[in-house]
Design an enzyme around this catalytic site. Structure first.
Site, PDB file in Angstrom:
ATOM      1  N   ASN A   1      -7.568  -6.593  14.435  1.00 12.30           N
ATOM      2  CA  ASN A   1      -7.953  -5.444  13.613  1.00 12.30           C
ATOM      3  C   ASN A   1      -9.466  -5.291  13.720  1.00 12.30           C
ATOM      4  O   ASN A   1     -10.200  -6.279  13.606  1.00 12.30           O
ATOM      5  CB  ASN A   1      -7.613  -5.664  12.133  1.00 12.30           C
TER       6      ASN A   1
ATOM      7  N   HIS B   1      -1.902  -4.677 -12.928  1.00 13.88           N
ATOM      8  CA  HIS B   1      -1.361  -4.419 -14.265  1.00 13.88           C
ATOM      9  C   HIS B   1      -2.209  -5.085 -15.350  1.00 13.88           C
ATOM     10  O   HIS B   1      -2.472  -4.515 -16.392  1.00 13.88           O
ATOM     11  CB  HIS B   1       0.089  -4.938 -14.367  1.00 13.88           C
TER      12      HIS B   1
ATOM     13  N   TYR C   1     -12.840  -2.559  12.662  1.00 10.63           N
ATOM     14  CA  TYR C   1     -13.294  -1.337  11.996  1.00 10.63           C
ATOM     15  C   TYR C   1     -14.762  -0.993  12.270  1.00 10.63           C
ATOM     16  O   TYR C   1     -15.083   0.147  12.524  1.00 10.63           O
ATOM     17  CB  TYR C   1     -13.072  -1.437  10.474  1.00 10.63           C
TER      18      TYR C   1
ATOM     19  N   ARG D   1       4.019  -0.280  12.961  1.00  9.29           N
ATOM     20  CA  ARG D   1       3.702  -1.585  12.387  1.00  9.29           C
ATOM     21  C   ARG D   1       3.733  -1.465  10.865  1.00  9.29           C
ATOM     22  O   ARG D   1       2.957  -0.713  10.277  1.00  9.29           O
ATOM     23  CB  ARG D   1       2.313  -2.052  12.841  1.00  9.29           C
TER      24      ARG D   1
ATOM     25  N   HIS E   1       1.323  -9.331   4.430  1.00 13.21           N
ATOM     26  CA  HIS E   1       0.130  -8.480   4.338  1.00 13.21           C
ATOM     27  C   HIS E   1      -0.356  -8.523   2.884  1.00 13.21           C
ATOM     28  O   HIS E   1      -0.287  -7.549   2.149  1.00 13.21           O
ATOM     29  CB  HIS E   1       0.461  -7.056   4.798  1.00 13.21           C
TER      30      HIS E   1
ATOM     31  N   ASP F   1       2.409   1.017  -8.194  1.00 10.93           N
ATOM     32  CA  ASP F   1       3.781   0.999  -8.722  1.00 10.93           C
ATOM     33  C   ASP F   1       4.653   2.031  -8.003  1.00 10.93           C
ATOM     34  O   ASP F   1       5.842   1.814  -7.794  1.00 10.93           O
ATOM     35  CB  ASP F   1       3.778   1.314 -10.226  1.00 10.93           C
TER      36      ASP F   1
ATOM     37  N   ASN G   1      -1.406 -11.126   8.260  1.00  3.78           N
ATOM     38  CA  ASN G   1      -2.460 -10.144   8.487  1.00  3.78           C
ATOM     39  C   ASN G   1      -3.784 -10.614   7.896  1.00  3.78           C
ATOM     40  O   ASN G   1      -3.878 -10.855   6.692  1.00  3.78           O
ATOM     41  CB  ASN G   1      -2.089  -8.808   7.830  1.00  3.78           C
ATOM     42  N   GLU G   2      -4.777 -10.776   8.753  1.00  7.55           N
ATOM     43  CA  GLU G   2      -6.160 -11.027   8.346  1.00  7.55           C
ATOM     44  C   GLU G   2      -6.346 -12.207   7.402  1.00  7.55           C
ATOM     45  O   GLU G   2      -6.662 -12.024   6.215  1.00  7.55           O
ATOM     46  CB  GLU G   2      -6.756  -9.763   7.699  1.00  7.55           C
TER      47      GLU G   2
ATOM     48  N   GLN H   1       0.800  -1.225   0.000  1.00  8.56           N
ATOM     49  CA  GLN H   1       0.000   0.000   0.000  1.00  8.56           C
ATOM     50  C   GLN H   1       0.834   1.276   0.000  1.00  8.56           C
ATOM     51  O   GLN H   1       0.338   2.333  -0.376  1.00  8.56           O
ATOM     52  CB  GLN H   1      -0.957  -0.014   1.192  1.00  8.56           C
TER      53      GLN H   1
ATOM     54  N   GLU I   1      -4.877  -2.749  14.140  1.00  9.54           N
ATOM     55  CA  GLU I   1      -5.448  -1.779  13.189  1.00  9.54           C
ATOM     56  C   GLU I   1      -6.806  -1.313  13.683  1.00  9.54           C
ATOM     57  O   GLU I   1      -7.581  -2.102  14.225  1.00  9.54           O
ATOM     58  CB  GLU I   1      -5.685  -2.410  11.803  1.00  9.54           C
TER      59      GLU I   1
END
Ligand code: BGC
Length: 500
Positions: free
Chosen positions: A331, A61, A333, A99, A144, A74, A188-189, A41, A400
């Protein structure tokens, strides 16, 4: 004791009139604060200095239209080049830890450990040194979501062999960075990796085989995690003296009505979303939750299959996975309302159908820019209470928690969200006795939000993606979080937009 009681009264009164800002509790002395990001990310440099291709490079891509704004990572925040600036942002915030994740294919371009890309190693090594030189602890996620493409060419996570390749990769990371990294997060997750990557197809590699490949993927991910844990435990822990665990994401699932069926459906959803991962690792029995095994077996039988679509663990595997985490990385949300749909049509093969529920969010809840993310702080506390009972009060790192907008600099929505959620976290620690040791806010800066591209922003820092220099500017929330860390409690005022 007296003081504690008074605090309780203050909190309850204020909560009942809807004012959540005035929690008088402080964060415990040993509680630490951080922010989180992930390699794909933010890093960019997708093919720089020997990095190999991963599944996100490939899908963005090959199928740009699959990403909401047609963009890729990119360059992203260009942290591959701007990492020293990132450390300065962290320093300004005053965080205890950062992290971030390692890109597997930057270190092992083919995915296999036979060939190490020393440029990639140097990048992370220098970065870790720079963090430590600034008194910031590195908290490192090994995976991740960015599987090296050559491993996807072998079938990806549904192929059990990937667990061994992950173990090889973990070994390289422990050997190279374990002298300085003392907190490792293996994966992660898993739910997003498997359900979204191989079930709904909304994450790379974009495969839509829900109800089959997602479950195969799940078995591999749990074994991969346990392999990395045991490797560390057996060969590195004594010398390196760190901790290692997994990060699981969970919504809070609230029954929509008081009916027994809705209550059972909400509990089943907790078990089949969160328990799928947490039960094998953190429960005393190990293995998948019973209700998950029963539901999928019954649905499979109804589909005239001889065996359940949920692959079994052997007794040895159950024992191997059980207890394989020093902490629970969590995590969180948002919250959903659940109604029962268990008498649904069994001819449909899908994870969603196996859960036998329908989920909605209350239209009165405060929205964010992400359709799935509403500001519902009480759900966070309920989730923490549920985990405490279900897994015997595990040690938790919140890895998170974050809010999406479209990029306001004076981001009052984000501040409101974190006020509310941190308020409930304080209540969970002080009133419910939950063992929560740290909090990482998602995210340090705006970044590539997966299939949503750059349309959603989660950052404390605004990143100008049209500027080749990718300038970073603090938002009001950066000032809020900085003040919160300094005070070790929730600040009363919402800061104005001041450049720090
Ligand atoms: C992921 C992050 C993501 C965030 C917001 C989490 O599930 O770990 O990578 O950006 O949610 O969607």
């Amino acid at each position: 004791m007296e003081i504690r009681k008074m605090n309780v009264v203050v909190v309850l009164v204020l909560t009942s009139i809807g004012v959540i800002q005035a929690n008088t509790f402080h964060f415990p002395d040993n509680f630490s604060f951080g922010v989180a990001t992930a390699a794909y990310q933010i890093e960019g440099g997708w093919n720089k200095s020997g990095k190999g291709e991963n599944i996100w490079d490939r899908i963005t891509h090959k199928r740009p239209e699959w990403v909401k704004d047609g963009k890729n990572a990119d360059i992203a925040c260009d942290s591959y080049h701007l990492w020293k600036i990132d450390v300065q942002l962290l320093k300004q915030l005053g965080v205890d830890f950062y992290r971030f994740s390692l890109s597997w294919s930057r270190i092992l371009p083919t995915g296999f450990s036979e060939y190490i890309n020393w440029n990639g190693v140097r990048y992370y090594s220098d970065f870790i040194d720079e963090l430590l030189a600034n008194d910031i602890r590195p908290v490192v996620t090994l995976y991740h979501w960015d599987l090296p493409q050559p491993l996807q060419d072998l079938g990806g996570w549904p192929n059990l062999l990937i667990a061994s390749y992950f173990e090889d990769y973990a070994k390289v990371a422990f050997q190279l960075f374990g002298d300085r990294v003392k907190t490792w997060i293996t994966i992660n997750e898993p739910n997003e990796i498997c359900d979204t990557g191989y079930g709904t197809g909304a994450a790379a590699p974009g495969i839509e085989e829900s109800g089959t490949l997602d479950y195969l993927c799940g078995k591999t991910v749990l074994i991969a995690h346990a392999k990395a844990y045991h490797l560390y435990d057996k060969y590195y822990r004594n010398k390196q003296k760190g901790e290692i665990g997994i990060t699981i994401v969970s919504r809070w699932n609230e029954p929509k009505t008081n009916s027994t069926r809705d209550k059972e459906a909400a509990e089943r959803t907790m078990q089949m979303q969160f328990g799928w991962w947490a039960h094998p690792i953190f429960s005393t029995k190990g293995d998948y939750p019973l209700v998950m095994k029963e539901r999928i077996r019954n649905m499979s039988q109804c589909q005239n299959l001889e065996e359940s679509r949920l692959p079994k663990f052997t007794t040895n595997e159950i024992e191997y996975i059980k207890g394989s985490s020093d902490f629970m990385g969590l995590n969180h949300y948002s919250t959903w309302l659940i109604t029962d749909d268990s008498e649904n049509n069994c001819t449909i093969v899908s994870y969603e159908n196996d859960m036998g529920m329908k989920n909605v969010q209350d239209p009165s809840w405060i929205p964010s820019a992400a359709s799935w993310l509403k500001d519902v702080p009480w759900g966070f506390r309920k989730l923490l209470q549920w985990i405490k009972v279900e897994y015997d009060n595990p040690l938790i790192h919140i890895t998170e928690n974050g809010f999406a907008d479209v990029g306001e600099l004076h981001d009052t929505g984000r501040i409101h969200y974190h006020r509310g959620y941190l308020n409930e976290l304080l209540n969970a620690i002080h009133l419910d006795g939950c063992k929560i040791k740290s909090y990482a806010l998602w995210s340090l800066m705006d970044n590539m939000e997966w299939q949503d591209g750059y349309t959603l922003k989660f950052g404390l820092y605004y990143v100008n993606f049209s500027d080749p220099l990718r300038t970073r500017t603090p938002k009001s929330s950066a000032n809020f979080y900085k003040e919160l860390i300094r005070l070790r409690r929730i600040p009363r005022d919402t800061p104005q937009l001041i450049v720090i």
